[in-house]
Design a protein around this motif. Structure first.
Motif, PDB file in Angstrom:
ATOM      1  N   GLY A  44       0.785  -1.228   0.000  1.00 30.76           N
ATOM      2  CA  GLY A  44       0.000   0.000   0.000  1.00 30.76           C
ATOM      3  C   GLY A  44       0.817   1.278   0.000  1.00 30.76           C
ATOM      4  N   ALA A  45       2.124   1.169   0.212  1.00 31.53           N
ATOM      5  CA  ALA A  45       2.981   2.360   0.209  1.00 31.53           C
ATOM      6  C   ALA A  45       3.446   2.654  -1.220  1.00 31.53           C
ATOM      7  CB  ALA A  45       4.185   2.160   1.113  1.00 31.53           C
ATOM      8  N   ARG A  46       3.555   3.945  -1.534  1.00 30.03           N
ATOM      9  CA  ARG A  46       4.046   4.375  -2.839  1.00 30.03           C
ATOM     10  C   ARG A  46       5.576   4.467  -2.764  1.00 30.03           C
ATOM     11  NH1 ARG A  46       2.700   9.673  -3.057  1.00 30.03           N
ATOM     12  NH2 ARG A  46       4.685  10.570  -3.606  1.00 30.03           N
ATOM     13  N   LEU A  47       6.258   3.973  -3.791  1.00 31.04           N
ATOM     14  CA  LEU A  47       7.709   4.051  -3.876  1.00 31.04           C
ATOM     15  C   LEU A  47       8.091   5.168  -4.830  1.00 31.04           C
ATOM     16  CD1 LEU A  47      10.616   3.018  -3.395  1.00 31.04           C
ATOM     17  CD2 LEU A  47      10.229   1.454  -5.334  1.00 31.04           C
ATOM     18  N   GLU A  48       8.925   6.090  -4.358  1.00 32.19           N
ATOM     19  CA  GLU A  48       9.523   7.131  -5.199  1.00 32.19           C
ATOM     20  C   GLU A  48      11.021   6.887  -5.201  1.00 32.19           C
ATOM     21  OE1 GLU A  48       8.471   9.832  -7.026  1.00 32.19           O
ATOM     22  OE2 GLU A  48       6.390   9.234  -6.714  1.00 32.19           O
ATOM     23  N   ASP A  49      11.531   6.359  -6.304  1.00 30.97           N
ATOM     24  CA  ASP A  49      12.962   6.108  -6.429  1.00 30.97           C
ATOM     25  C   ASP A  49      13.550   7.272  -7.206  1.00 30.97           C
ATOM     26  OD1 ASP A  49      15.556   5.271  -7.072  1.00 30.97           O
ATOM     27  OD2 ASP A  49      14.945   3.173  -7.115  1.00 30.97           O
ATOM     28  N   VAL A  50      14.383   8.071  -6.545  1.00 31.32           N
ATOM     29  CA  VAL A  50      14.946   9.262  -7.188  1.00 31.32           C
ATOM     30  C   VAL A  50      16.355   9.018  -7.729  1.00 31.32           C
ATOM     31  CG1 VAL A  50      13.482  10.819  -5.856  1.00 31.32           C
ATOM     32  CG2 VAL A  50      15.762  10.254  -5.003  1.00 31.32           C
ATOM     33  N   GLY A  51      16.747   7.754  -7.789  1.00 31.45           N
ATOM     34  CA  GLY A  51      18.023   7.397  -8.385  1.00 31.45           C
ATOM     35  C   GLY A  51      19.197   7.963  -7.612  1.00 31.45           C
ATOM     36  N   ASP A  52      20.042   8.746  -8.314  1.00 29.36           N
ATOM     37  CA  ASP A  52      21.230   9.335  -7.696  1.00 29.36           C
ATOM     38  C   ASP A  52      20.983  10.749  -7.161  1.00 29.36           C
ATOM     39  OD1 ASP A  52      22.784   7.091  -8.226  1.00 29.36           O
ATOM     40  OD2 ASP A  52      23.361   7.821 -10.208  1.00 29.36           O
ATOM     41  N   ASP A  53      19.751  11.262  -7.277  1.00 26.61           N
ATOM     42  CA  ASP A  53      19.467  12.585  -6.719  1.00 26.61           C
ATOM     43  C   ASP A  53      19.692  12.556  -5.212  1.00 26.61           C
ATOM     44  OD1 ASP A  53      18.765  13.464  -9.231  1.00 26.61           O
ATOM     45  OD2 ASP A  53      16.617  13.548  -8.832  1.00 26.61           O
ATOM     46  N   VAL A  54      20.236  13.633  -4.673  1.00 22.77           N
ATOM     47  CA  VAL A  54      20.534  13.717  -3.245  1.00 22.77           C
ATOM     48  C   VAL A  54      19.256  13.988  -2.463  1.00 22.77           C
ATOM     49  CG1 VAL A  54      21.820  14.976  -1.464  1.00 22.77           C
ATOM     50  CG2 VAL A  54      22.877  14.521  -3.681  1.00 22.77           C
ATOM     51  N   VAL A  55      19.053  13.250  -1.394  1.00 23.74           N
ATOM     52  CA  VAL A  55      17.939  13.483  -0.468  1.00 23.74           C
ATOM     53  C   VAL A  55      18.563  13.935   0.849  1.00 23.74           C
ATOM     54  CG1 VAL A  55      15.998  12.455   0.770  1.00 23.74           C
ATOM     55  CG2 VAL A  55      16.497  11.748  -1.583  1.00 23.74           C
ATOM     56  N   LEU A  56      18.138  15.108   1.319  1.00 23.17           N
ATOM     57  CA  LEU A  56      18.704  15.645   2.541  1.00 23.17           C
ATOM     58  C   LEU A  56      17.624  16.346   3.344  1.00 23.17           C
ATOM     59  CD1 LEU A  56      20.558  18.957   1.872  1.00 23.17           C
ATOM     60  CD2 LEU A  56      19.549  17.696   0.007  1.00 23.17           C
ATOM     61  N   PRO A  57      17.865  16.527   4.640  1.00 23.30           N
ATOM     62  CA  PRO A  57      16.887  17.241   5.461  1.00 23.30           C
ATOM     63  C   PRO A  57      16.734  18.672   4.963  1.00 23.30           C
ATOM     64  CG  PRO A  57      18.590  16.220   6.818  1.00 23.30           C
ATOM     65  CD  PRO A  57      19.025  16.103   5.397  1.00 23.30           C
ATOM     66  N   GLY A  58      15.591  19.286   5.271  1.00 25.37           N
ATOM     67  CA  GLY A  58      15.387  20.680   4.910  1.00 25.37           C
ATOM     68  C   GLY A  58      16.441  21.560   5.560  1.00 25.37           C
ATOM     69  N   LEU A  59      16.874  22.566   4.850  1.00 24.89           N
ATOM     70  CA  LEU A  59      17.914  23.456   5.337  1.00 24.89           C
ATOM     71  C   LEU A  59      17.314  24.711   5.953  1.00 24.89           C
ATOM     72  CD1 LEU A  59      20.271  23.139   2.249  1.00 24.89           C
ATOM     73  CD2 LEU A  59      20.454  21.952   4.435  1.00 24.89           C
ATOM     74  N   VAL A  60      18.083  25.368   6.828  1.00 23.41           N
ATOM     75  CA  VAL A  60      17.670  26.606   7.484  1.00 23.41           C
ATOM     76  C   VAL A  60      18.594  27.719   7.000  1.00 23.41           C
ATOM     77  CG1 VAL A  60      17.388  27.792   9.690  1.00 23.41           C
ATOM     78  CG2 VAL A  60      16.846  25.351   9.508  1.00 23.41           C
ATOM     79  N   ASP A  61      18.019  28.790   6.454  1.00 28.60           N
ATOM     80  CA  ASP A  61      18.795  29.960   6.054  1.00 28.60           C
ATOM     81  C   ASP A  61      18.616  31.019   7.135  1.00 28.60           C
ATOM     82  OD1 ASP A  61      20.013  32.177   4.917  1.00 28.60           O
ATOM     83  OD2 ASP A  61      19.168  31.809   2.926  1.00 28.60           O
ATOM     84  N   THR A  62      19.685  31.286   7.865  1.00 27.31           N
ATOM     85  CA  THR A  62      19.597  32.166   9.029  1.00 27.31           C
ATOM     86  C   THR A  62      19.899  33.628   8.718  1.00 27.31           C
ATOM     87  OG1 THR A  62      21.906  31.755   9.614  1.00 27.31           O
ATOM     88  CG2 THR A  62      20.232  30.294  10.592  1.00 27.31           C
ATOM     89  N   HIS A  63      20.060  33.967   7.449  1.00 25.92           N
ATOM     90  CA  HIS A  63      20.368  35.357   7.095  1.00 25.92           C
ATOM     91  C   HIS A  63      19.662  35.707   5.786  1.00 25.92           C
ATOM     92  CE1 HIS A  63      23.443  38.787   7.214  1.00 25.92           C
ATOM     93  NE2 HIS A  63      22.570  39.075   6.259  1.00 25.92           N
ATOM     94  N   VAL A  64      18.423  36.166   5.914  1.00 26.27           N
ATOM     95  CA  VAL A  64      17.606  36.508   4.748  1.00 26.27           C
ATOM     96  C   VAL A  64      17.061  37.922   4.925  1.00 26.27           C
ATOM     97  CG1 VAL A  64      15.543  35.895   3.425  1.00 26.27           C
ATOM     98  CG2 VAL A  64      16.964  34.103   4.434  1.00 26.27           C
ATOM     99  N   HIS A  65      17.089  38.711   3.855  1.00 27.78           N
ATOM    100  CA  HIS A  65      16.490  40.047   3.851  1.00 27.78           C
ATOM    101  C   HIS A  65      15.264  39.997   2.947  1.00 27.78           C
ATOM    102  CE1 HIS A  65      19.924  41.688   5.958  1.00 27.78           C
ATOM    103  NE2 HIS A  65      20.732  41.139   5.053  1.00 27.78           N
ATOM    104  N   VAL A  66      14.097  39.783   3.550  1.00 29.40           N
ATOM    105  CA  VAL A  66      12.871  39.640   2.771  1.00 29.40           C
ATOM    106  C   VAL A  66      12.325  40.993   2.318  1.00 29.40           C
ATOM    107  CG1 VAL A  66      10.510  38.758   2.806  1.00 29.40           C
ATOM    108  CG2 VAL A  66      12.336  37.434   3.847  1.00 29.40           C
ATOM    109  N   ASN A  67      12.555  42.057   3.062  1.00 28.29           N
ATOM    110  CA  ASN A  67      12.133  43.409   2.694  1.00 28.29           C
ATOM    111  C   ASN A  67      10.636  43.523   2.458  1.00 28.29           C
ATOM    112  OD1 ASN A  67      14.680  44.949   2.643  1.00 28.29           O
ATOM    113  ND2 ASN A  67      15.217  43.349   1.190  1.00 28.29           N
ATOM    114  N   ASP A  68       9.896  42.950   3.345  1.00 26.00           N
ATOM    115  CA  ASP A  68       8.435  43.014   3.284  1.00 26.00           C
ATOM    116  C   ASP A  68       7.958  43.367   4.681  1.00 26.00           C
ATOM    117  OD1 ASP A  68       5.839  42.730   2.417  1.00 26.00           O
ATOM    118  OD2 ASP A  68       6.077  40.667   1.731  1.00 26.00           O
ATOM    119  N   PRO A  69       7.227  44.424   4.874  1.00 22.28           N
ATOM    120  CA  PRO A  69       6.452  45.181   3.889  1.00 22.28           C
ATOM    121  C   PRO A  69       7.268  46.308   3.249  1.00 22.28           C
ATOM    122  CG  PRO A  69       5.967  45.986   6.084  1.00 22.28           C
ATOM    123  CD  PRO A  69       6.926  44.841   6.246  1.00 22.28           C
TER     124      PRO A  69
END
Length: 103
Positions: A44-69
């Motif tokens: 019942g589980a779906r398999l996603e085989d991404v081959g040699d693509d890198v799978v890594l945890p989500g990254l955190v960018d600690t220095h962003v200037h969004v300039n909003d509003p």
């Protein structure tokens, strides 16, 4: 792993121990286990085989200037978050700069 709904498989999975081939069992959107590359896919589980693509945890960018509003035509929340997600960034820490009004 009967509650696994997705198995993500890659020859290059980044783990705290280093890069290795692995299968990642996902249940309800949460990683349930990191398994051997050739682990059996639960019924019942779906398999996603991404081959040699890198799978890594989500990254955190600690220095962003969004300039909003105020300066969204330069870089606003909408464009900044989409650009980050496209590059594997899951968390932004905004450092306000030139926002109108100042934040």
């Amino acid at each position: 792993m009967s509650d696994t709904d997705l198995v993500l498989r890659s020859t290059r999975v980044i783990t705290p121990e280093g890069t290795r081939p692995a299968s990642i069992a996902v249940s309800g959107g949460t990683i349930a286990a990191v398994l051997a590359y050739d682990a059996e896919v639960p019924a019942g589980a779906r398999l996603e085989d991404v081959g040699d693509d890198v799978v890594l945890p989500g990254l955190v960018d600690t220095h962003v200037h969004v300039n909003d509003p105020g300066r969204t035509e330069w870089e606003g929340f909408w464009t900044a978050t989409r650009a980050a997600a496209a590059g594997g960034i899951t968390t932004l820490l905004d450092m306000p700069l030139n926002s109108l009004p100042p934040t």
